[in-house]
Design an enzyme around this catalytic site. Structure first.
Site, short mmCIF file in Angstrom:
data_model
loop_
_atom_site.label_atom_id
_atom_site.label_comp_id
_atom_site.label_asym_id
_atom_site.label_seq_id
_atom_site.Cartn_x
_atom_site.Cartn_y
_atom_site.Cartn_z
N GLU A 129 16.41 15.02 -0.62
CA GLU A 129 16.11 16.46 -0.68
C GLU A 129 16.55 17.25 0.54
O GLU A 129 16.84 18.45 0.42
CB GLU A 129 14.60 16.66 -0.91
N GLY B 23 15.19 15.99 -10.47
CA GLY B 23 14.85 17.17 -11.25
C GLY B 23 16.08 18.05 -11.44
O GLY B 23 17.09 17.89 -10.75
N GLY C 105 12.99 13.37 -8.67
CA GLY C 105 12.05 13.34 -9.78
C GLY C 105 11.96 11.99 -10.46
O GLY C 105 10.92 11.64 -11.03
N ASP D 203 9.35 15.47 -2.41
CA ASP D 203 8.16 15.94 -3.12
C ASP D 203 7.72 14.90 -4.14
O ASP D 203 7.78 13.72 -3.85
CB ASP D 203 8.45 17.32 -3.74
#
Length: 336
Positions: free
Chosen positions: A140, A68, A117, A148
């Site tokens: 992350e 992301g 992502g 996530d």
């Protein structure tokens, strides 16, 4: 607008709905317009009887999708713009769930970097195909976020301790190693991708099985015993202690990596996967969405993205600086 200028190029080709993530200079990192465009295309292809399956790819030859756009999220966090952050994660996680619930084959052709992502838009699909050029990771904890995009559901369900190992260390899996770890479903040599893509455009999802090559045991299998024993630890300090006691070069490398990560992020990640192991995907996504609010407000997030993405000095100053200083109460409070 010329297709070369569109960040997402979605079209019907033969019997397939094709989606091309098209920000090659940004390694196809997902921003808000891309997420919105992909969600629209996914819904359109889902409801079109002329479309038998979806093919997802990344442009440029270097990356499938590097994650992301965390720089934009950091900017919003520093500005106190909670609305932008909420919209980004809500729409991204909504897309992840839509892919997981997709009624048609969702075939991701992962050739190059696939992180964060990029994992989210592929791992929930029916077919996750990698080549020898693929590189997968959930890194992350290095930027003080957490795994996530629904991986709080996926990672605890990988074999043994593999999911916790990947989550805490951000370990990078090359090509066949991702099959070995259970993150993807098929390995297809890069030279056979054109043949595979042509078959997919004919609506032939079975071509993935026919063209896939077997994956022999590799580094993940070689270290599975240690991964399973050590990463079953009830706390991150316990895992570090077990790594230190192992006395191998591999264990020392894992320990050194973990000690570079945000202590708060490590504690949050460990708790996230512990909880996610007993929850379904929608509940995991909702848990992650709530957690983004607390984590992006924590000073480590802005600092981690600064060190890795903005200034690239790889010298973050974590707060607190040591795992032993992370309060269990503070971690629990972040989950609401």
């Amino acid at each position: 607008m010329d297709s070369s200028e569109q960040s997402v190029v979605a079209r019907i080709e033969g019997r397939a709905g094709t989606i091309l993530m098209n920000r090659p200079r940004a390694l196809n990192a997902l921003d808000q317009p891309m997420i919105d465009a992909m969600a629209e295309a996914a819904a359109r292809f889902r409801d079109d009887p002329a479309v038998s399956l979806v093919v997802l790819e990344g442009a440029g030859g270097r990356a499938f999708c590097a994650g992301g756009d965390v720089r934009a999220i950091r900017d919003a966090a520093v500005a106190g713009d909670a609305t932008t952050i909420e919209r980004f994660f809500t729409s991204e996680y909504g897309l992840n769930r839509a892919i997981a619930e997709y009624a048609k084959p969702w075939v991701s052709l992962i050739d190059g970097v696939c992180m964060g992502g990029g994992i989210g838009v592929s791992v929930h699909g029916s077919h996750r195909v990698v080549t020898e050029s693929a590189l997968l990771a959930m890194p992350e904890t290095a930027i003080a976020l957490f795994p996530d995009v629904g991986t709080s559901y996926v990672l605890p369900r990988l074999p043994g301790g593999v999911g916790m190992w990947l989550a805490l260390t951000g370990a990078r899996l090359r090509g066949a190693e991702a099959v070995e770890a259970g993150m993807v479903t098929h390995f297809v040599p890069k030279g056979r991708l054109p043949e595979l893509r042509a078959a997919l455009l004919d609506g032939d999802a079975g071509a993935v099985d026919r063209l896939a090559a077997p994956v022999p045991p590799g580094p993940v299998t070689a270290n599975r015993d240690a991964i399973d024993r050590i990463f079953a630890g009830v706390t991150v300090p316990a895992i570090l202690g077990a790594l230190d006691a192992e006395g191998t070069e591999w264990a020392a490398a894992q320990a050194a990596t973990i000690r570079r990560m945000s202590p708060t992020s490590l504690a949050v990640t460990h708790e996230l996967l512990r909880r996610g192991a007993t929850m379904d995907l929608p509940a995991c996504l909702e848990m992650e969405r709530g957690l983004t609010r607390a984590v992006t407000r924590h000073p480590d997030f802005a600092e981690g993205v600064r060190a890795v993405v903005v200034d690239k000095d790889n010298a973050p100053r974590w707060s607190p600086a040591r795992l032993e200083e992370v309060s269990e109460r503070d971690v629990a409070a972040m989950f609401g």
